[in-house]
Design a protein around this motif. Structure first.
Motif, short mmCIF file in Angstrom:
data_model
loop_
_atom_site.label_atom_id
_atom_site.label_comp_id
_atom_site.label_asym_id
_atom_site.label_seq_id
_atom_site.Cartn_x
_atom_site.Cartn_y
_atom_site.Cartn_z
N ALA A 192 1.33 -1.08 -0.28
CA ALA A 192 0.37 0.11 -0.19
C ALA A 192 1.06 1.02 -0.50
N VAL A 193 2.34 0.89 0.89
CA VAL A 193 2.94 2.39 0.98
C VAL A 193 2.91 2.74 -0.21
N PRO A 194 3.94 2.37 -1.41
CA PRO A 194 3.38 3.12 -3.27
C PRO A 194 3.12 4.07 -3.46
N HIS A 195 1.57 3.64 -2.88
CA HIS A 195 0.81 4.43 -3.80
C HIS A 195 0.09 5.64 -2.42
N MET A 196 0.51 5.84 -0.85
CA MET A 196 -0.38 6.62 -0.15
C MET A 196 1.51 7.43 0.23
N LYS A 197 1.70 7.32 -0.83
CA LYS A 197 3.32 8.48 0.01
C LYS A 197 2.85 9.82 -0.53
N GLY A 198 2.95 11.03 -0.22
CA GLY A 198 1.99 12.10 -0.94
C GLY A 198 1.05 12.25 -0.30
N ARG A 199 -0.30 11.45 0.56
CA ARG A 199 -1.37 11.69 0.09
C ARG A 199 -1.48 12.14 1.64
N LYS A 200 -1.98 13.14 1.57
CA LYS A 200 -2.24 14.29 2.72
C LYS A 200 -3.12 13.35 3.90
N GLY A 201 -2.82 12.70 5.05
CA GLY A 201 -3.79 12.11 6.12
C GLY A 201 -3.84 10.73 5.66
N ALA A 202 -2.78 10.33 5.05
CA ALA A 202 -2.74 9.71 4.73
C ALA A 202 -2.88 8.23 6.41
N SER A 203 -3.51 6.95 6.17
CA SER A 203 -3.41 6.33 7.39
C SER A 203 -2.85 4.48 7.18
N ILE A 204 -2.86 4.41 7.95
CA ILE A 204 -3.18 2.33 8.29
C ILE A 204 -3.09 2.46 10.14
N VAL A 205 -3.94 1.77 9.74
CA VAL A 205 -4.97 1.25 10.88
C VAL A 205 -4.78 -0.95 11.09
N ASN A 206 -4.19 -1.43 11.95
CA ASN A 206 -4.19 -2.44 12.32
C ASN A 206 -5.02 -3.26 12.77
N THR A 207 -5.36 -4.55 13.03
CA THR A 207 -6.31 -4.76 13.86
C THR A 207 -5.26 -5.80 14.56
N SER A 208 -5.14 -5.52 16.03
CA SER A 208 -4.54 -6.20 16.84
C SER A 208 -5.61 -6.92 17.78
N SER A 209 -5.27 -7.69 19.11
CA SER A 209 -6.19 -7.83 20.45
C SER A 209 -6.26 -7.67 21.47
N ILE A 210 -7.14 -7.90 22.24
CA ILE A 210 -6.41 -8.41 24.15
C ILE A 210 -5.60 -8.78 23.52
N ALA A 211 -5.03 -10.20 22.67
CA ALA A 211 -4.85 -10.74 23.51
C ALA A 211 -3.37 -10.50 22.98
N ALA A 212 -3.19 -9.55 22.58
CA ALA A 212 -1.76 -9.71 22.80
C ALA A 212 -1.37 -8.37 23.96
N ILE A 213 -1.42 -8.51 24.88
CA ILE A 213 -1.63 -8.27 26.10
C ILE A 213 -1.04 -9.09 27.10
#
Length: 285
Positions: A121-142
């Protein structure tokens, strides 16, 4: 309309958290690419909103991840938001029984797919104002106790991946954050247990009731609870957040039950009650 004219990718979009999030992004003006290996489910979702395009994508196949990102970028001229969400319970065997194949399959689905989603995704996100990535983790990671071991380790990896990539991508103005759901009423539990279709609704109702009794917020978690958190992290309102994780769990991880449930005594209260009972009976404590 926080996401008007934005190009948004949601993986695992045919059901559960992904479905709710895709609908929310579309309702707020985004052009959403709803990706799932369940293409028929993604198509049904696209029929609910003109802003959603269904894409067949198995995130365990890196070539399909790349094709997803390339297609969305070609259509839109770039990508603004990616929600790396696709997942399942993975191999449920304990560490003394799990086979390497099951371990690797779980890591591919829950961790490698997130890394490769970011990678392509990143090559297509560079230079995009407000570009954001959100990943799903879990409380299991705690910590242990919330899921099978392989799932928990993979989701902990997603948290660290989020931090590492946030530092790497800051120079491009791309923010990377994670969301950590608690027990959310989706099909992940019934699917993991290979439950017969005629029992799914009953099981989900039981899970909803059990989770509502296990946390300070006295109701079950729903997919839209996570969708709202993801939309916040992806929006300009979270513009000062990167490398962070947002726990959305009804408070189940904040402490032992006695910390929030007045009906559950803590250790000292229980000991005091024993001493009081002994004293009342005339027995030395």
């Amino acid at each position: 309309m926080r996401f008007a004219d934005k190009c948004v990718i949601v993986t695992g979009a045919a059901s559960g958290i992904g479905r709710a999030t895709a609908l929310l992004f579309a309702a707020e003006g985004a052009r959403v690419y709803a990706a799932d290996r369940d293409f028929e489910g993604a198509q049904r979702l696209s029929g609910e909103s003109p802003g959603i395009t269904a894409v067949a994508c198995d995130v365990c196949d890196v070539a399909q991840i790349k094709a997803l990102m390339d297609r969305a970028a070609q259509d839109c001229g770039g990508i603004d938001v990616v929600f790396n969400n696709a997942g399942a319970a993975g191999d449920r065997a304990p560490i003394d029984e799990i086979e390497a194949e099951g371990w690797d399959r779980t890591m591919d689905l829950l961790l490698r797919s997130v890394a490769m989603g970011i990678r392509y995704a990143v090559p297509h996100m560079k230079g995009r104002k407000g570009a954001s990535i959100v990943n799903t983790s879990s409380i299991a990671a705690i910590g242990p106790g919330y899921s099978p071991t392989a799932y928990a380790v993979a989701k902990a990896g997603v948290l660290h991946l989020t931090k590492c990539t946030a530092t790497e991508l800051a120079k491009y103005g791309i923010r990377v954050n994670a969301v950590q759901p608690g027990f959310i009423n989706t099909n992940i539990f019934t699917t993991a247990l290979e439950m017969p279709a005629d029992l799914v609704d009953t099981a989900k109702a039981m899970i909803l009731q059990a989770s509502s009794n296990a946390q300070p917020v006295a109701r079950g978690g729903m997919p839209d609870d996570i969708a709202q958190a993801v939309a916040f992290l992806a929006s300009d309102a979270a513009g000062f957040m990167t490398g962070a994780s947002l726990v959305v769990d009804g408070g189940i991880t904040i402490g032992p039950r006695h910390a929030w449930d007045p009906e559950t005594p803590d250790m000292f209260s229980a000991l005091q009650a024993m001493a009081d009972a002994a004293a009342a009976a005339g027995t030395p404590a």
